[in-house]
Design a protein around this motif. Structure first.
Motif, short mmCIF file in Angstrom:
data_model
loop_
_atom_site.label_atom_id
_atom_site.label_comp_id
_atom_site.label_asym_id
_atom_site.label_seq_id
_atom_site.Cartn_x
_atom_site.Cartn_y
_atom_site.Cartn_z
N SER A 80 66.80 -53.62 9.84
CA SER A 80 67.06 -52.55 10.82
C SER A 80 66.05 -51.42 10.61
O SER A 80 65.59 -51.18 9.50
N SER A 82 65.52 -47.31 11.27
CA SER A 82 66.29 -46.11 11.57
C SER A 82 65.56 -44.89 11.04
O SER A 82 64.78 -44.97 10.09
N ASN A 83 65.88 -43.71 11.65
CA ASN A 83 65.33 -42.45 11.20
C ASN A 83 66.23 -41.75 10.19
O ASN A 83 65.84 -40.77 9.58
N LYS A 84 67.45 -42.25 10.04
CA LYS A 84 68.42 -41.58 9.16
C LYS A 84 68.00 -41.69 7.71
O LYS A 84 67.39 -42.66 7.30
N ARG A 85 68.37 -40.66 6.94
CA ARG A 85 68.08 -40.70 5.51
C ARG A 85 69.00 -41.72 4.85
O ARG A 85 70.18 -41.80 5.17
N ASN A 86 68.47 -42.46 3.91
CA ASN A 86 69.25 -43.47 3.22
C ASN A 86 69.95 -42.82 2.03
O ASN A 86 69.31 -42.39 1.07
N SER A 87 71.27 -42.76 2.09
CA SER A 87 72.03 -42.13 1.00
C SER A 87 72.37 -43.13 -0.09
O SER A 87 72.82 -42.75 -1.16
N GLY A 88 72.19 -44.40 0.18
CA GLY A 88 72.53 -45.41 -0.81
C GLY A 88 73.95 -45.89 -0.71
O GLY A 88 74.34 -46.85 -1.38
N ASP A 90 76.94 -47.70 1.30
CA ASP A 90 77.11 -48.65 2.39
C ASP A 90 78.58 -48.68 2.77
O ASP A 90 79.43 -49.08 1.97
N TYR A 91 78.91 -48.27 3.99
CA TYR A 91 80.30 -48.19 4.43
C TYR A 91 80.75 -49.46 5.14
O TYR A 91 81.92 -49.60 5.43
#
Length: 94
Positions: A80, A82-88, A90-91
């Motif tokens: 995938s 995405s522009n979102k920051r990866n917080s680590g 996984d929900y």
């Protein structure tokens, strides 16, 4: 009268001795280096080993040309984008 289609991207698929241009350049550099080694060495064993090395290199380069997936270790595209920051975190659960 025959009509021929203009092919502008001929350099992309150009082949010399069964090798693309970049691999052919590698082969020519190897041959020039081996000629210098042959000129400055006086050992018969070195001359034979250089010839064997060039033959093995040619066979390896033609195999790489015929099967380019050998050196592809990772996937080309990520799963995938995405522009979102990866917080680590996984929900989602599979």
């Amino acid at each position: 009268m025959k009509r021929f289609e203009i092919y502008k991207n001929i350099r992309k698929r150009a082949v010399i001795f069964g090798l693309p241009l970049s691999l052919f350049a590698v082969m020519m550099i190897s041959i020039i280096a081996s000629l210098l080694i042959i000129i400055f060495s006086f050992s018969f064993g070195i001359i034979i080993s250089v010839l064997v090395f060039n033959a093995v290199l040619y066979i390896a380069l033609t195999r790489i040309t015929n099967n380019p997936q050998v050196f592809q270790l990772a996937k080309t595209f990520p799963k995938s984008i995405s522009n979102k920051r990866n917080s680590g975190l996984d929900y989602e659960h599979d």
